[in-house]
Design a protein around this motif. Structure first.
Motif, PDB file in Angstrom:
ATOM      1  N   ALA A  53       0.929  -1.606  -0.082  1.00  0.00           N
ATOM      2  CA  ALA A  53      -0.043  -0.264   0.174  1.00  0.00           C
ATOM      3  C   ALA A  53       1.143   1.273   0.079  1.00  0.00           C
ATOM      4  N   VAL A  54       2.110   1.136   0.422  1.00  0.00           N
ATOM      5  CA  VAL A  54       2.628   2.088   0.354  1.00  0.00           C
ATOM      6  C   VAL A  54       4.034   2.652  -0.749  1.00  0.00           C
ATOM      7  N   ALA A  55       4.019   1.564  -0.960  1.00  0.00           N
ATOM      8  CA  ALA A  55       4.873   1.524  -2.572  1.00  0.00           C
ATOM      9  C   ALA A  55       3.752   2.096  -3.539  1.00  0.00           C
ATOM     10  N   ALA A  56       3.049   1.370  -3.439  1.00  0.00           N
ATOM     11  CA  ALA A  56       1.578   1.917  -4.381  1.00  0.00           C
ATOM     12  C   ALA A  56       1.049   3.163  -4.522  1.00  0.00           C
ATOM     13  N   LEU A  57       1.548   4.759  -3.257  1.00  0.00           N
ATOM     14  CA  LEU A  57       1.084   5.693  -2.951  1.00  0.00           C
ATOM     15  C   LEU A  57       2.096   6.328  -3.649  1.00  0.00           C
TER      16      LEU A  57
END
Length: 413
Positions: A53-57
């Motif tokens: 999720a952090v990488a996608a953001l």
């Protein structure tokens, strides 16, 4: 540079203030952030311990640099996931963050690297705990092997208290007690090159005179005029460089922020603990005095170019931060109290939120870090306590003796 900051506490607000002041930063986002961070950054929701999720953001925001504030995301592998997307990330890999994620692992690395530290025993059952406590004697030092938000350590002369803490933790490290003043040294590193920041001292106990329960930290100050002049150089030589070399040897180089917690013993500085991120509340005072642009420094560490980064520069004077904590902290804190006077320079938000009416309210244990600078330590202290008096938080707890012994010249090594 487009920067994404991960976290929501006082450390992250201090980082956000520093990042936003860097002329190279033209976009700053934070996830999830807090009302204080919202004054300088665009906020986004994310589960910070979800690497994907952090990488996608980071991809969605076209981030050039991701700065991970807290330890839990690092141990979970957030930095690995971000780097896998081709985005620079300030923060160690999950394998390297084990230096904080496991006290036993950290002691193993220290031993292999020849780092000066306390004798210790890693224990997973109560028979081993009793044996270790008997061997090392009082004061008993019992550390939770895993992450504990800065509150997993008990130092006591009471054997029963030591045993209760060990049993509650399950897996612990029992250590020899190290005497002497404690110092926090932050080191920015790309795994090979190392740039030490200014040493600071924090205050772990809840109440004046270092009384009361252990907390995540109730205040801090810098610089430490009473510390030996060669302290940083010696710690780099005896601790930081051997540790970084050992981590490289293991195939898990440590790049990010190596926090070295030290006791200045009669035999010299010895390591109490390593952390894999900036400490809170020391970050608030160290960054208040850093003159070097922060984003450029962290980006150099994240991209392996720290060796060519200019030498760090510092502002004159001193800085102090005073933590205002909720009623009943460090137990279950009372939350929802309205805060007044906290939206001004120097007031760093840690545990704050907005209620449905938009009012600022307490939302955690350590609510604010009130930070001020001055031409010298007495001046900074006076300014910080004056600022505290301008903030209203019902039931707030704070120490009135932060840096007092240093001002009075009573710290002896």
């Amino acid at each position: 540079m487009r920067v994404l900051l991960i976290g929501s506490g006082g450390r992250e607000h201090a980082l956000a203030v520093g990042l936003s002041a860097d002329p190279s930063v033209d976009f700053l986002a934070a996830a999830p952030g807090n009302p204080g961070i919202a004054q300088v950054a665009e906020l986004h929701e994310v589960k910070v311990t979800d690497p994907a999720a952090v990488a996608a953001l980071a991809v969605e925001l076209s981030a050039d640099l991701v700065v991970v504030g807290p330890e839990a995301p690092l141990v979970a592998g957030v930095a690995d996931a971000v780097r896998a997307k081709g985005i620079a990330c300030f923060g160690p890999s999950a394998a390297a963050a084990k230096l904080e994620g496991s006290k036993a692992f950290a002691k193993e690395v220290m031993s292999a690297a020849g780092v000066p530290t306390a004798r210790s025993f890693a224990c997973t059952d109560m028979a081993a705990v009793r044996s270790a406590l008997d061997e090392l004697g009082t004061p008993y030092v019992v550390k939770n092997d895993g992450l504990a938000a800065g509150k997993g350590v008990v130092v006591t002369d009471d054997l029963e208290e030591a045993l209760i803490h060990a049993e509650a933790c399950g897996s612990v490290v029992i250590e020899e007690y190290l005497s002497g003043p404690e110092v926090s040294l932050f080191v920015v590193t790309d795994g090979t090159a190392a740039a030490p920041l200014m040493p600071a001292q924090d205050f772990k106990r809840l109440s004046d005179g270092d009384e009361g329960p252990n907390t995540g930290g109730m205040g801090a100050y810098a610089p430490l005029d009473w510390a030996p002049g060669d302290l940083v150089e010696r710690v780099l030589r005896e601790t930081v460089e051997p540790t970084l070399a050992e981590m490289r040897r293991r195939g898990t180089p440590f790049a990010g922020l190596l926090y070295v917690g030290l006791a200045l013993t009669p035999d010299g500085p010895k390591v109490i603990e390593f952390n894999a991120r900036f400490g809170d509340p020391e970050t608030q005072v160290v960054l208040a005095l850093l003159d070097t642009p922060l984003a450029g420094l962290l980006n150099a560490a994240a991209t392996g170019t720290l060796a060519s980064h200019p030498a760090l520069t510092w502002k004159d004077g001193s800085a102090i931060t005073i933590v205002m904590a909720s009623h009943n902290y460090p137990g279950v804190p009372r939350t929802g109290d309205v805060i007044e006077g906290a939206e001004r320079p120097g007031v760093i938000h840690a545990g704050t939120a907005r209620n449905p009416d938009g009012a600022l309210i307490s939302a955690g244990g350590r609510v604010l870090s009130v930070t001020a600078t001055g031409a010298d330590l007495p001046g900074a202290r006076e300014a910080a306590y004056a600022l505290v008096k301008d903030v209203r938080l019902d039931g707030a707890q704070y120490r009135t003796d932060i840096a007092l012994r240093a001002v009075e010249g009573k710290i002896k090594i």
